[in-house]
Design a protein around this motif. Structure first.
Motif, PDB file in Angstrom:
ATOM      1  N   VAL A 184     -34.605   7.032 -64.162  1.00 52.57           N
ATOM      2  CA  VAL A 184     -35.000   5.624 -64.181  1.00 52.57           C
ATOM      3  C   VAL A 184     -33.815   4.796 -63.693  1.00 52.57           C
ATOM      4  O   VAL A 184     -32.657   5.201 -63.813  1.00 52.57           O
ATOM      5  CB  VAL A 184     -35.430   5.150 -65.587  1.00 52.57           C
ATOM      6  N   ASP A 185     -34.134   3.635 -63.124  1.00 50.27           N
ATOM      7  CA  ASP A 185     -33.081   2.760 -62.611  1.00 50.27           C
ATOM      8  C   ASP A 185     -32.405   1.964 -63.714  1.00 50.27           C
ATOM      9  O   ASP A 185     -31.186   1.758 -63.694  1.00 50.27           O
ATOM     10  CB  ASP A 185     -33.681   1.787 -61.588  1.00 50.27           C
ATOM     11  N   PHE A 186     -33.213   1.504 -64.674  1.00 49.59           N
ATOM     12  CA  PHE A 186     -32.699   0.641 -65.737  1.00 49.59           C
ATOM     13  C   PHE A 186     -33.320   1.009 -67.076  1.00 49.59           C
ATOM     14  O   PHE A 186     -34.429   1.547 -67.142  1.00 49.59           O
ATOM     15  CB  PHE A 186     -33.026  -0.836 -65.469  1.00 49.59           C
ATOM     16  N   GLY A 187     -32.616   0.655 -68.124  1.00 51.52           N
ATOM     17  CA  GLY A 187     -33.189   0.632 -69.461  1.00 51.52           C
ATOM     18  C   GLY A 187     -32.921  -0.747 -70.047  1.00 51.52           C
ATOM     19  O   GLY A 187     -31.859  -1.335 -69.798  1.00 51.52           O
ATOM     20  N   ILE A 188     -33.878  -1.289 -70.753  1.00 58.89           N
ATOM     21  CA  ILE A 188     -33.662  -2.528 -71.496  1.00 58.89           C
ATOM     22  C   ILE A 188     -33.935  -2.207 -72.959  1.00 58.89           C
ATOM     23  O   ILE A 188     -35.083  -1.961 -73.350  1.00 58.89           O
ATOM     24  CB  ILE A 188     -34.564  -3.676 -71.003  1.00 58.89           C
ATOM     25  N   GLY A 189     -32.877  -2.175 -73.758  1.00 58.99           N
ATOM     26  CA  GLY A 189     -33.003  -1.761 -75.149  1.00 58.99           C
ATOM     27  C   GLY A 189     -32.315  -2.719 -76.099  1.00 58.99           C
ATOM     28  O   GLY A 189     -31.543  -3.598 -75.682  1.00 58.99           O
ATOM     29  N   ILE A 190     -32.596  -2.550 -77.375  1.00 57.07           N
ATOM     30  CA  ILE A 190     -31.973  -3.368 -78.422  1.00 57.07           C
ATOM     31  C   ILE A 190     -30.768  -2.618 -78.979  1.00 57.07           C
ATOM     32  O   ILE A 190     -30.884  -1.466 -79.417  1.00 57.07           O
ATOM     33  CB  ILE A 190     -32.973  -3.664 -79.558  1.00 57.07           C
ATOM     34  N   PHE A 191     -29.608  -3.287 -78.955  1.00 54.37           N
ATOM     35  CA  PHE A 191     -28.400  -2.706 -79.519  1.00 54.37           C
ATOM     36  C   PHE A 191     -27.715  -3.740 -80.401  1.00 54.37           C
ATOM     37  O   PHE A 191     -27.941  -4.938 -80.268  1.00 54.37           O
ATOM     38  CB  PHE A 191     -27.462  -2.207 -78.410  1.00 54.37           C
ATOM     39  N   GLU A 192     -26.892  -3.241 -81.311  1.00 50.58           N
ATOM     40  CA  GLU A 192     -26.334  -4.090 -82.350  1.00 50.58           C
ATOM     41  C   GLU A 192     -24.829  -4.273 -82.185  1.00 50.58           C
ATOM     42  O   GLU A 192     -24.129  -3.408 -81.662  1.00 50.58           O
ATOM     43  CB  GLU A 192     -26.608  -3.468 -83.728  1.00 50.58           C
ATOM     44  N   HIS A 193     -24.349  -5.423 -82.655  1.00 48.80           N
ATOM     45  CA  HIS A 193     -22.915  -5.678 -82.770  1.00 48.80           C
ATOM     46  C   HIS A 193     -22.421  -5.361 -84.180  1.00 48.80           C
ATOM     47  O   HIS A 193     -21.220  -5.303 -84.418  1.00 48.80           O
ATOM     48  CB  HIS A 193     -22.613  -7.145 -82.447  1.00 48.80           C
ATOM     49  N   ASP A 194     -23.356  -5.190 -85.101  1.00 51.00           N
ATOM     50  CA  ASP A 194     -23.031  -4.911 -86.496  1.00 51.00           C
ATOM     51  C   ASP A 194     -22.540  -3.465 -86.614  1.00 51.00           C
ATOM     52  O   ASP A 194     -23.239  -2.525 -86.233  1.00 51.00           O
ATOM     53  CB  ASP A 194     -24.278  -5.123 -87.370  1.00 51.00           C
ATOM     54  N   GLU A 195     -21.330  -3.290 -87.140  1.00 57.35           N
ATOM     55  CA  GLU A 195     -20.717  -1.963 -87.201  1.00 57.35           C
ATOM     56  C   GLU A 195     -21.463  -1.002 -88.120  1.00 57.35           C
ATOM     57  O   GLU A 195     -21.236   0.205 -88.086  1.00 57.35           O
ATOM     58  CB  GLU A 195     -19.250  -2.075 -87.624  1.00 57.35           C
ATOM     59  N   HIS A 203     -25.203   0.785 -82.571  1.00 58.10           N
ATOM     60  CA  HIS A 203     -24.097  -0.074 -82.158  1.00 58.10           C
ATOM     61  C   HIS A 203     -23.808   0.152 -80.675  1.00 58.10           C
ATOM     62  O   HIS A 203     -23.973   1.264 -80.151  1.00 58.10           O
ATOM     63  CB  HIS A 203     -22.855   0.252 -82.992  1.00 58.10           C
ATOM     64  N   ILE A 204     -23.371  -0.882 -79.978  1.00 56.31           N
ATOM     65  CA  ILE A 204     -23.132  -0.764 -78.537  1.00 56.31           C
ATOM     66  C   ILE A 204     -22.078   0.299 -78.205  1.00 56.31           C
ATOM     67  O   ILE A 204     -22.090   0.854 -77.103  1.00 56.31           O
ATOM     68  CB  ILE A 204     -22.717  -2.116 -77.923  1.00 56.31           C
ATOM     69  N   GLN A 205     -21.191   0.601 -79.145  1.00 55.43           N
ATOM     70  CA  GLN A 205     -20.178   1.626 -78.889  1.00 55.43           C
ATOM     71  C   GLN A 205     -20.794   3.014 -78.763  1.00 55.43           C
ATOM     72  O   GLN A 205     -20.144   3.936 -78.259  1.00 55.43           O
ATOM     73  CB  GLN A 205     -19.130   1.621 -79.998  1.00 55.43           C
ATOM     74  N   ASN A 206     -22.039   3.179 -79.200  1.00 55.74           N
ATOM     75  CA  ASN A 206     -22.697   4.477 -79.119  1.00 55.74           C
ATOM     76  C   ASN A 206     -23.439   4.683 -77.798  1.00 55.74           C
ATOM     77  O   ASN A 206     -24.063   5.722 -77.600  1.00 55.74           O
ATOM     78  CB  ASN A 206     -23.669   4.641 -80.295  1.00 55.74           C
ATOM     79  N   ILE A 207     -23.382   3.705 -76.902  1.00 58.22           N
ATOM     80  CA  ILE A 207     -23.970   3.879 -75.574  1.00 58.22           C
ATOM     81  C   ILE A 207     -23.109   4.875 -74.797  1.00 58.22           C
ATOM     82  O   ILE A 207     -21.885   4.734 -74.755  1.00 58.22           O
ATOM     83  CB  ILE A 207     -24.050   2.535 -74.823  1.00 58.22           C
ATOM     84  N   PRO A 208     -23.707   5.900 -74.167  1.00 62.84           N
ATOM     85  CA  PRO A 208     -22.908   6.913 -73.448  1.00 62.84           C
ATOM     86  C   PRO A 208     -21.989   6.301 -72.391  1.00 62.84           C
ATOM     87  O   PRO A 208     -22.344   5.313 -71.735  1.00 62.84           O
ATOM     88  CB  PRO A 208     -23.981   7.806 -72.799  1.00 62.84           C
ATOM     89  N   PHE A 209     -20.830   6.921 -72.207  1.00 58.35           N
ATOM     90  CA  PHE A 209     -19.828   6.414 -71.272  1.00 58.35           C
ATOM     91  C   PHE A 209     -20.371   6.320 -69.847  1.00 58.35           C
ATOM     92  O   PHE A 209     -19.972   5.425 -69.079  1.00 58.35           O
ATOM     93  CB  PHE A 209     -18.596   7.337 -71.294  1.00 58.35           C
ATOM     94  N   GLU A 210     -21.253   7.222 -69.465  1.00 58.95           N
ATOM     95  CA  GLU A 210     -21.755   7.245 -68.082  1.00 58.95           C
ATOM     96  C   GLU A 210     -22.621   6.039 -67.744  1.00 58.95           C
ATOM     97  O   GLU A 210     -22.942   5.805 -66.578  1.00 58.95           O
ATOM     98  CB  GLU A 210     -22.574   8.525 -67.833  1.00 58.95           C
ATOM     99  N   LEU A 211     -22.992   5.267 -68.765  1.00 61.02           N
ATOM    100  CA  LEU A 211     -23.865   4.125 -68.552  1.00 61.02           C
ATOM    101  C   LEU A 211     -23.093   2.822 -68.655  1.00 61.02           C
ATOM    102  O   LEU A 211     -22.276   2.641 -69.545  1.00 61.02           O
ATOM    103  CB  LEU A 211     -25.000   4.126 -69.591  1.00 61.02           C
TER     104      LEU A 211
END
Length: 311
Positions: free
Chosen positions: A149-160, A165-173
């Motif tokens: 897929v070209d894009f994903g639009i998902g809900i992610f959190e700033h709350d630790e 949490h956004i820190q759990n998004i894979p590095f390749e993305l």
């Protein structure tokens, strides 16, 4: 360091085979993706083992498990393959003449919160493009990493405290926040809780509708409550927002959902909004894509349009 001598001896088909083997951890699935026979993949694996002087994989009950050598090679080979693929990327993109198809995995809230903001402009500039949409699922990260897929639009959190949490998004993305949002509690406009003091006790006392979209039902509120050894009283799991709102309007059930996706129901007076009586850091809708697409002209055009029209 990469074994330069080994790589110089290695053709691209072998590197591609190793890359897919590391992703799939299965000879049969690798053969299917590369349109090869299983014996051909096995022969390439034999060559790779000789080339790198390492078994590369050990057999387990669930498939192949990469050795430390294979694990260390994985990001280097991935980068090499990306660089080779970039050689075939066209230098320019002309939206007016394009018939490109874009594939997007997205959470249901994005249909109302994001799509109306960018789609009219996208089709005005590129009237012949097609955008295929699929609901965000547990497979979306894998699909993004494989560039299915070209894009994903998902809900992610700033709350630790959140598992998303956004820190759990894979590095390749890569990713960018499109819209910050916060969840609210909804109820019908003559709900009995409106005659009570609104607090956590009242919130937990009444039964709830849990909206489960894209296979995802647990979210930050539930994780925070669970940490406090509390839980909401779930009466029904519903898979789409329209059905959930209809049930909420016709029952004494409460419902929690991101504000921007239910704002119209609140402003029209169909539902009453109350703040969730527990402290939560607002999250957001994020646009994700594989780093491979960073400089690809058509992808960059739509990505910048989405960001410009929604932020």
């Amino acid at each position: 360091m990469v074994d330069v001598k080994s790589l110089l001896k290695c053709d691209m088909n072998l590197l591609l085979c190793l890359h897919v083997l590391i992703e799939e951890r299965s000879v049969s699935k690798t053969a299917e993706r590369l349109f090869l026979s299983q014996s051909a993949v096995s022969k390439q694996l034999t060559k790779l083992r000789s080339l790198f002087d390492d078994p590369l994989f050990e057999r387990e009950s669930k498939g192949l498990f990469p050795t430390p050598k294979a694990t260390s090679l994985a990001p280097k080979i991935h980068q090499i393959l990306l660089q080779v693929e970039q050689l075939t990327v066209p230098d320019i993109f002309e939206p007016k003449y394009s018939e490109r198809t874009f594939n997007i995995d997205l959470v249901e809230t994005a249909y109302t919160a994001i799509y109306p903001k960018f789609m009219p402009n996208a089709l005005a500039e590129a009237p012949s493009i097609t955008i295929n949409s699929t609901t965000w699922s547990s497979e979306t990260f894998k699909r993004l990493l494989k560039r299915e897929v070209d894009f994903g639009i998902g809900i992610f959190e700033h709350d630790e405290r959140a598992s998303t949490h956004i820190q759990n998004i894979p590095f390749e993305l890569n990713y960018v926040e499109l819209l910050q949002d916060y969840s609210v509690c909804l109820m019908r406009n003559d709900h009995p809780v409106l005659q009570e003091e609104w607090n956590l006790q009242a919130f937990l006392k009444h039964r709830h509708i849990q909206l489960v979209t894209g296979g995802v039902g647990d979210w930050l509120l539930l994780e925070v409550l669970q940490a406090k050894q509390l839980q909401i009283n779930k009466a029904a799991n519903v898979s789409d927002i329209t059905s959930a709102v209809k049930l909420c309007k016709q029952s004494d059930l409460l419902m929690c959902y991101p504000y921007n996706s239910v704002r119209d129901y609140i402003e029209s007076g169909e539902l009453v909004m109350k703040p969730i009586p527990i402290e939560l850091v607002p999250g957001g809708l994020f646009l994700l894509w594989h780093r491979y697409f960073d400089s690809e002209p058509s992808h960059k055009w739509l990505r910048e349009l989405i960001v410009d029209q929604t932020r």
